[in-house]
Each structure stands twice: as C-alpha cells, then as structure tokens.
Design a protein around this motif. Structure first.
Motif, PDB file in Angstrom:
ATOM      1  N   GLY A 135      -3.509   1.538  -2.855  1.00 28.31           N
ATOM      2  CA  GLY A 135      -4.193   2.301  -1.918  1.00 28.31           C
ATOM      3  C   GLY A 135      -3.410   2.555  -0.602  1.00 28.31           C
TER       4      GLY A 135
ATOM      5  N   GLU B 120     -11.173  -4.835  -5.520  1.00 27.45           N
ATOM      6  CA  GLU B 120     -10.481  -5.006  -7.169  1.00 27.45           C
ATOM      7  C   GLU B 120      -9.290  -4.760  -7.284  1.00 27.45           C
ATOM      8  OE1 GLU B 120     -12.924  -2.922  -5.882  1.00 27.45           O
ATOM      9  OE2 GLU B 120     -14.894  -4.228  -6.821  1.00 27.45           O
ATOM     10  N   SER B 121      -8.536  -3.869  -6.462  1.00 29.90           N
ATOM     11  CA  SER B 121      -7.046  -3.546  -6.700  1.00 29.90           C
ATOM     12  C   SER B 121      -6.155  -4.795  -6.115  1.00 29.90           C
ATOM     13  CB  SER B 121      -6.727  -2.375  -5.858  1.00 29.90           C
ATOM     14  OG  SER B 121      -7.441  -1.075  -6.393  1.00 29.90           O
TER      15      SER B 121
ATOM     16  N   ASP C  29       0.731  -1.129  -0.002  1.00 27.14           N
ATOM     17  CA  ASP C  29      -0.140   0.101   0.148  1.00 27.14           C
ATOM     18  C   ASP C  29       0.866   1.429  -0.056  1.00 27.14           C
ATOM     19  OD1 ASP C  29       0.957  -0.193   2.681  1.00 27.14           O
ATOM     20  OD2 ASP C  29      -0.957   1.013   3.222  1.00 27.14           O
TER      21      ASP C  29
ATOM     22  N   SER D 218      -9.409  -1.632  -1.417  1.00 25.78           N
ATOM     23  CA  SER D 218     -10.240  -1.716  -2.781  1.00 25.78           C
ATOM     24  C   SER D 218      -9.961  -3.394  -2.960  1.00 25.78           C
ATOM     25  CB  SER D 218      -9.384  -0.789  -3.727  1.00 25.78           C
ATOM     26  OG  SER D 218      -9.982  -1.465  -5.132  1.00 25.78           O
TER      27      SER D 218
ATOM     28  N   ALA E  39     -14.442  -5.575   3.034  1.00 24.93           N
ATOM     29  CA  ALA E  39     -13.485  -5.787   2.000  1.00 24.93           C
ATOM     30  C   ALA E  39     -12.695  -6.951   2.494  1.00 24.93           C
ATOM     31  CB  ALA E  39     -12.724  -4.592   1.607  1.00 24.93           C
TER      32      ALA E  39
ATOM     33  N   GLN F 156      -8.605   2.431   3.163  1.00 25.83           N
ATOM     34  CA  GLN F 156      -9.465   2.666   2.041  1.00 25.83           C
ATOM     35  C   GLN F 156      -8.978   1.286   1.183  1.00 25.83           C
ATOM     36  OE1 GLN F 156      -8.547   6.430   0.449  1.00 25.83           O
ATOM     37  NE2 GLN F 156      -9.969   7.361   1.831  1.00 25.83           N
TER      38      GLN F 156
END
Length: 275
Positions: A63, A71-72, A47, A69, A92, A67
């Motif tokens: 990220g 998808e990431s 990150d 993600s 998540a 936060q």
C-alpha cells in the motif's frame, strides 16, 4: 585473550542479526536511502511510492504510507519498519511496535538537503551502517556545494516552471514548499510560480509568468501533448524549444539522488556554462 574472543563473538552475532534482519520500507525516498546505504538485501517489502531502484519492482508492495495496513506489513514478517513520522494511521505504527517490530520514523518536512542528510544518518544508525551513512551524506553535500559554486557566478537566474503530469487540459504547477521547487532552486533556477505547493494554471497565468525553461517528468505525455495547455505556446520556453524532462523520482522526492537531479537540471538551465 578473553576480551578478543568476546569482541569477535559480538561481531559475529551482530553480523548474523543483520543478515537475518527483515526490513519493510514505506516511503519512496526512504527506500532509496536504504539501497544507497547498501542494505537492499535486507528489504523484504516496500510501498507503492517506492519506484527506485529497479529491484524494488519485484518486492511485495504494502500500500502507501498514508494508508498503512498492519496485516500487509506483518505478512512479510519484518523485524524493522522504516517510514515517515506522519504515516497513517498512527495506531498501525503503535500496533506494529507492540507486536515486536522495531519502528523507525523520520520527518518528511521540510524537504531540504539538510533534512535529507539528517534522515540518511538516522537510517544508517538504524541499520548499524553509520560509516556508510556519513560517506553518503558527505558525497551529496560536496556535489551540491559544487553546483552552488557555479550558480554563484550567474548574474540573472533562468526563469523556470515545473509542470506535473501535463496533458489533461490544465497544468499542475509546482509552487513554493514543494519538493520540486526546492530542487529547481538548488539547480539555480528561479521558480516563476509563487503559490504554495501545486495549483492549476490557466493561459493568462502561463503567459504572464513567461518561463524560459519548462520542466516536465519523463513519465508525462510526450512534448507534443503540451501544445494543448493554455498559453504554453506563447512562452519563451516553448518558442525556444527549452522543454526539459527528468525522471519523476528525481524531481518529486528529496532522496539520495538529489545531487543527480540538481546536476542534470543545472546543466540544462545553463548549457553554455563552463567551469
């Protein structure tokens, strides 16, 4: 003979599994732990808070831990995700675990050496590197103990202050319960800031505190820029030229290089000390 063959086969399979493991680490101190354990080759993503070691610069960044993600993270095809327990959003982490990613979360607070050593052992266990984890923890413990022995001989601790990113017209000062405060104390300094976490100080507060040493990060503006901070020119630290700079990754994170930070600061706090 069959037992020996089975043992060798299991060792081969485990080694193969580890070689194929794809680790995403979200949390700067946790990334440092993984690399300190010698598992950097397994890391496929980090990150934005992961600034060390240098090889992380070339890795994909996903990220920050506040936060997350899905998808990431999934785009890196991870088999293991290591992050903080208070990473957000929690959903998540649940989603990633439901999709087959092994998720290991660790407590971020309290930011103490004891917590760090526990986290090192937990990460080492997750990476099947328990002996390396024990060796790393023992080394950190020993080095911190040596500094503590030196500090025990100091009659009057030096008064210190840590400024975060000074130069913008006001000083963000590290108070109690901050990582910086913990490291200053481990290095033998008496933090003159008594508020919790960070607060903006004016000139009167700076003059009244009168720190003997001011610590800033190497990534902060040059020392000359400190001159604009209210009250700083009236401190003992400024008059005596005792402005100490340190890498922000060392002072802002309770990671495996904590002994480096403590040793560096201890030497600057007490330059005339001899064992």
């Amino acid at each position: 003979m069959k037992t020996l063959f089975l043992s060798l086969w299991l060792s081969f399979v485990c080694g193969l599994a580890h070689a194929q493991e794809r680790v995403v680490v979200i949390g700067g101190s946790l990334t440092e732990i993984v690399y300190a354990l010698g598992a950097g080759e397994r890391v496929v993503g980090v990150d934005e808070t992961s600034l060390y070691p240098p090889p992380t610069e070339a890795l994909p960044h996903v990220g920050i831990w506040k936060q997350l993600s899905v998808e990431s993270v999934l785009s890196l095809r991870p088999t293991l995700l290591i992050t903080w327990q208070d990473a957000e959003p929690r959903q998540a982490l649940d989603t990633l675990a439901g999709l087959g990613v092994r998720v290991v979360t660790l407590p971020r607070t309290p930011a103490t050496p004891d917590r760090l050593l526990e986290n090192i052992r937990t990460v080492a266990e997750a990476l099947a590197l328990r002996p390396r984890g024990e060796a790393l923890a023992a080394d950190i413990e020993q080095r911190l103990a040596q500094v503590a022995q030196r500090i025990a001989t100091v009659k009057t601790p030096v008064r210190v202050l840590f400024l975060l990113a000074p130069g913008g017209g006001s000083a963000q000062v590290a108070g109690t319960e901050s990582v910086a405060d913990g490291i200053l104390r481990l290095a033998g300094g008496h933090n003159v800031a008594s508020q919790k976490q960070y607060a903006s100080w004016g000139g009167e507060a700076m003059i009244a505190a009168d720190p003997q040493v001011i610590v800033v990060t190497q990534q902060s503006p040059q020392t000359a820029a400190l001159d604009s901070l209210p009250g700083i020119r009236h401190t003992s630290a400024w008059r005596n030229g005792r402005i100490v700079s340190i890498d922000q990754a060392l002072i802002l994170g309770m990671g495996p290089r904590v002994a480096d930070a403590v040793e560096q600061l201890n030497q600057r706090f007490y330059p005339t000390f001899r064992d």
